[in-house]
Every structure is written in C-alpha cells, then in structure tokens.
Design a protein around this motif. Sequence first.
Motif, short mmCIF file in Angstrom:
data_model
loop_
_atom_site.label_atom_id
_atom_site.label_comp_id
_atom_site.label_asym_id
_atom_site.label_seq_id
_atom_site.Cartn_x
_atom_site.Cartn_y
_atom_site.Cartn_z
N LYS A 97 0.92 -1.16 0.16
CA LYS A 97 0.10 -0.13 -0.01
C LYS A 97 0.80 1.38 -0.07
O LYS A 97 0.76 2.18 -0.79
CB LYS A 97 -0.86 0.02 1.18
CG LYS A 97 -1.91 -1.01 1.27
CD LYS A 97 -2.79 -0.82 2.66
CE LYS A 97 -3.93 -1.87 2.69
NZ LYS A 97 -4.53 -1.70 4.01
N ARG A 98 1.91 1.46 0.99
CA ARG A 98 2.74 2.52 1.04
C ARG A 98 3.66 2.68 -0.26
O ARG A 98 3.50 3.85 -0.55
CB ARG A 98 3.46 2.36 2.26
CG ARG A 98 4.19 3.52 2.67
CD ARG A 98 5.28 3.35 3.90
NE ARG A 98 6.17 2.43 3.65
CZ ARG A 98 6.26 1.19 3.95
NH1 ARG A 98 5.54 0.87 4.95
NH2 ARG A 98 7.20 0.15 3.79
N GLU A 99 3.98 1.61 -0.79
CA GLU A 99 4.96 1.92 -1.85
C GLU A 99 4.18 2.17 -3.05
O GLU A 99 5.11 3.17 -3.97
CB GLU A 99 5.61 0.51 -2.12
CG GLU A 99 6.83 0.53 -2.66
CD GLU A 99 8.12 1.48 -2.13
OE1 GLU A 99 8.78 2.09 -2.63
OE2 GLU A 99 8.00 1.55 -0.70
N LEU A 100 2.92 1.84 -3.34
CA LEU A 100 2.33 2.26 -4.45
C LEU A 100 2.07 3.71 -4.33
O LEU A 100 2.12 4.66 -5.35
CB LEU A 100 1.07 1.46 -4.72
CG LEU A 100 0.27 1.89 -5.94
CD1 LEU A 100 1.13 1.84 -7.32
CD2 LEU A 100 -0.98 1.01 -6.05
N ARG A 101 1.81 4.05 -3.19
CA ARG A 101 1.54 5.56 -2.88
C ARG A 101 2.59 6.42 -3.23
O ARG A 101 2.50 7.27 -3.96
CB ARG A 101 0.74 5.65 -1.60
CG ARG A 101 0.42 7.17 -1.38
CD ARG A 101 0.02 7.32 0.33
NE ARG A 101 0.81 7.15 1.20
CZ ARG A 101 0.86 5.85 1.93
NH1 ARG A 101 -0.30 5.12 1.73
NH2 ARG A 101 1.86 5.89 2.83
N ASN A 102 3.69 6.11 -2.57
CA ASN A 102 5.03 6.75 -2.26
C ASN A 102 5.64 6.88 -4.00
O ASN A 102 6.22 7.81 -4.39
CB ASN A 102 6.04 6.22 -1.73
CG ASN A 102 5.56 6.63 0.03
OD1 ASN A 102 4.85 7.29 0.07
ND2 ASN A 102 6.27 5.80 0.88
N GLN A 105 4.00 6.53 -6.71
CA GLN A 105 3.31 7.62 -7.60
C GLN A 105 3.83 9.03 -7.46
O GLN A 105 3.67 9.88 -8.01
CB GLN A 105 1.98 7.52 -7.43
CG GLN A 105 1.28 6.06 -8.19
CD GLN A 105 -0.06 5.88 -7.84
OE1 GLN A 105 -0.93 6.38 -8.69
NE2 GLN A 105 -0.23 5.46 -6.69
N ILE A 106 4.02 9.30 -5.98
CA ILE A 106 4.37 10.62 -5.71
C ILE A 106 5.81 11.04 -6.12
O ILE A 106 6.08 12.26 -6.60
CB ILE A 106 4.43 10.66 -4.19
CG1 ILE A 106 2.84 10.72 -3.57
CG2 ILE A 106 5.01 12.22 -3.62
CD1 ILE A 106 2.64 10.63 -2.18
N LYS A 164 0.41 8.99 -12.23
CA LYS A 164 -0.56 8.16 -11.58
C LYS A 164 -0.83 6.95 -12.16
O LYS A 164 -0.57 6.90 -13.53
CB LYS A 164 -1.74 8.56 -11.46
CG LYS A 164 -1.76 10.17 -10.44
CD LYS A 164 -3.19 10.67 -10.19
CE LYS A 164 -3.02 11.96 -8.97
NZ LYS A 164 -4.42 12.11 -8.91
N SER A 211 -7.21 1.82 -10.31
CA SER A 211 -7.05 1.89 -8.99
C SER A 211 -6.91 0.50 -8.69
O SER A 211 -7.26 -0.34 -9.11
CB SER A 211 -8.04 2.66 -8.31
OG SER A 211 -9.17 1.72 -8.40
N GLU A 263 -6.53 -1.79 -5.11
CA GLU A 263 -6.79 -2.20 -3.34
C GLU A 263 -5.87 -3.31 -3.11
O GLU A 263 -5.63 -4.06 -3.91
CB GLU A 263 -8.33 -2.28 -3.25
CG GLU A 263 -9.23 -1.36 -3.75
CD GLU A 263 -8.83 -0.06 -2.88
OE1 GLU A 263 -8.69 -0.14 -1.80
OE2 GLU A 263 -9.34 1.15 -3.28
N SER A 297 10.37 -2.15 1.43
CA SER A 297 9.99 -1.28 0.60
C SER A 297 10.52 -1.60 -0.88
O SER A 297 9.77 -1.64 -2.09
CB SER A 297 10.48 0.06 0.77
OG SER A 297 9.87 0.73 2.01
#
Length: 416
Positions: free
Chosen positions: A236-241, A243-244, A249, A253, A255, A396
Amino acid sequence: TLASEIISITYETSQSQSIITINFDTSSPEARKCQRPVVRGRLSGPALTMIDWEDHYISIPNTTTTSDIIDKLIGKFNVPGPGRYFIEIIGMLCNRFDLNDDFKDICVENPINHRLTANDSTINIHLYDIHNKATNQSVIYNDIVGHWMLNQQSNDSIVPLYTRFQPLSCRKPEEKEMPRCDDAMNHTRYDNYEFQFTDHLMKSIESSIFNASVTPNTTICSVGFSHSRVLNQHLKRELRNFQIIKKQKIKGSVEFEHVKAKFPKDINPSLLLENQATMKCTDLIVAVGQWSGYKHVSFPIYQKEMENAISNLLDAKSKIGYRIFLRSIHYQPLGDWSGSCPNKDWRHPFVIDGYNNILRGLSRKYDLPFIDTNFVVSPMWDHSWDWCHLDPAVGSPESLYILAKVMEEYVPKQTQ
C-alpha cells in the motif's frame, strides 16, 4: 569444531570469475565431526553481496565416484564494482540434514563463536576481476537486478558488517544495554546501506506499474500470516509513494487485502471460495512457511502440504479467475530461540532455503509464477528489528518489485 577442521580459506581471481575456497582437513576425513558443513558468507564494503556456495566432495581413489564427505566449499559472488570488501563467513550447520530427515534435534552452530574468518578480513576486487575478457563484457550484472549500496557519505568510514544475532538473556530492556548484547544486536550496522535497482530494472518497474490497465475492482491480496500482513502494508505504502516520487498516476486503481493463512493446510476451499476478504481478490500472492519452519515441518511434509494448497488454489482459479503468484519465504535473523540448543525455533536460513527450493520446483511443475525476492532480502537476512518481519528499509524495495511483477500482467501486450 567446524573452525578447527578448516585448513585454509583462499581467494583467487581469474579472467572470468572470482572464487573463495574453504579447504577442509582431508588427512583423516572419516574422523571429522563436520563432514557436510553448511556455511553462510557475506561481503560488505562498497556494496553488500552474499556468497553462493558449491559443495566439492572427496573423490574415491581409482573410481569416478565421490564420497559423501566434503573436502572444500567453493564460493562465488557478484559485486557491482571494484574496491576493498570485508568478508565474513559463518558456520551454520556442522552437518546438513537430508531431505527426509526430521531436523527437530539439529542445532545451528553457536552464534557466539560461529565466525570462521578472522576479524576485519578483506579481499581486494579490481576491475579486471569483474570483467570477462573472453566476451569483453562486464560480468557483474549477470542476472542481477540491484544491490545494497554504500551511501556516498559513508565511503570514508567503511566497517565490516558482521552477522547480527540475539544472544541468550538479551530480551529485557536492561539486558539489551549490556555490551555483550548490544554488540551482537546493534541495528545501526545497516544504516550505511540502501538498495538500488539497476537502471534497466527500474525502467521495467515503471513500465509495469504505469502502463498497467487495472480495473476499479483490482485487489491484490497477500496470503499468509504476519509476514504477509506486513507485506500488505508495504505494498500500500510503496504504490502511494512511488506515484508521488515519479509524479505519475496509475491507470485505474488498486486495493490491497491481507488473507490470513498460517499453514499450507489453511489454504483450503473455505478460505478461497467463501472467505469475505478472499472474495474481493483478483490477484493472490501466496507465501506460507514461517509457521511450518517454527514447527520444524520436514521438507517432504511441507512439499505435500503445499501441493495440496496449490491444488486448492488452481481449483478456485478455475471457478473465480484469480491470478496466482507464489512468493519466496523470508529469512529471519538468528534469535535466541533459533540460535540456541536445544532449539525452540527452526527458521534458520538452511530450512528457509529448503522451503524456497520446494516452492521453485512446484512453481515449475504447476506453471505458476514464482516471485523470488532473495536478491533484496538475502544480503540483509539478519536485519529485522523485531527478529521476524521485514523493516521498511528491506520491505520497500521488495514490495516495489512484487508490485511490478503483479501489475505487469495487466499491461496490454502491445505496450510490453
């Protein structure tokens, strides 16, 4: 005992490879206590890398066969560049156990004195050591997709990275401060290293993640127990980070869910076809083996249990359409339970390697993808802060690689 049976440890280099050889006493091999030893070796310096060992057995005179007694272990490795590397080799087992053996009563070598190399032992690796003159190509990145690299600011203070372990009576807060505990357990030894993917693989990871056409109901599920729960958090964290960091993006999406399974037997029709969490899944990343190791489940039984689990997975796939991925089981540091004798925990590297070899074979047999993350985890096998789960520093890069392997299945063929 193991150290006393070693005659020499040598380092040789040729035009195509560098070799470390452990030579054992062969004057009276039948009298040796450690006739089939297991060792573990790591280089630390400009980078971290593990040494892969090949067994060499004593030849029987006047025959073309060999005995079952090892006379030398031959170690090979890949490094990303030249320099001075510290080398540590530790004894893991005096004698390895066979596939069918019950290893309940077999202990690892005492971590207090398991180091076989002298303190501060080094080897110097030159450019010509890692360049194949026959093909005029670098051999350092053969099948390598990344390395644990020394931070640039740490180049002037390179120190050996010795194996971290937990001695007995080092659990209480007041005990942890004692020098004998702190020296063995200190976690700062890893602070100077960070994982770097090769440029080629990072481009492949970016392509897989950002070219994947995922639907709104795409749910990647980590199947297992606490290690899979932690992996789920890392994903979860790695996909979010990611993209940032990349300022992009994904298309659609994703889940993430954790599906609990302690043992292979828990991967049953009820879990796969009726469990509420599992019913959301489109992709299953399966890794069950930690509790099997903890309960000293033998290799044949583990294989049989995993075959049954895979049969259940394939049956569910035919009904629901999951994508199934097998994942390598994580190493654990030598804690006071796994490093003591008698054992209370059997999750040491030789057992985990055995389970992973079984998983590799089953992935080939049943044509299932096997996501092997040992290139990330193995050089930091003793890293875990809680003596069990992967910390973010290791989790990570592992989760990013796993994420790319799963999402590349969603990339349209014309863009691959």
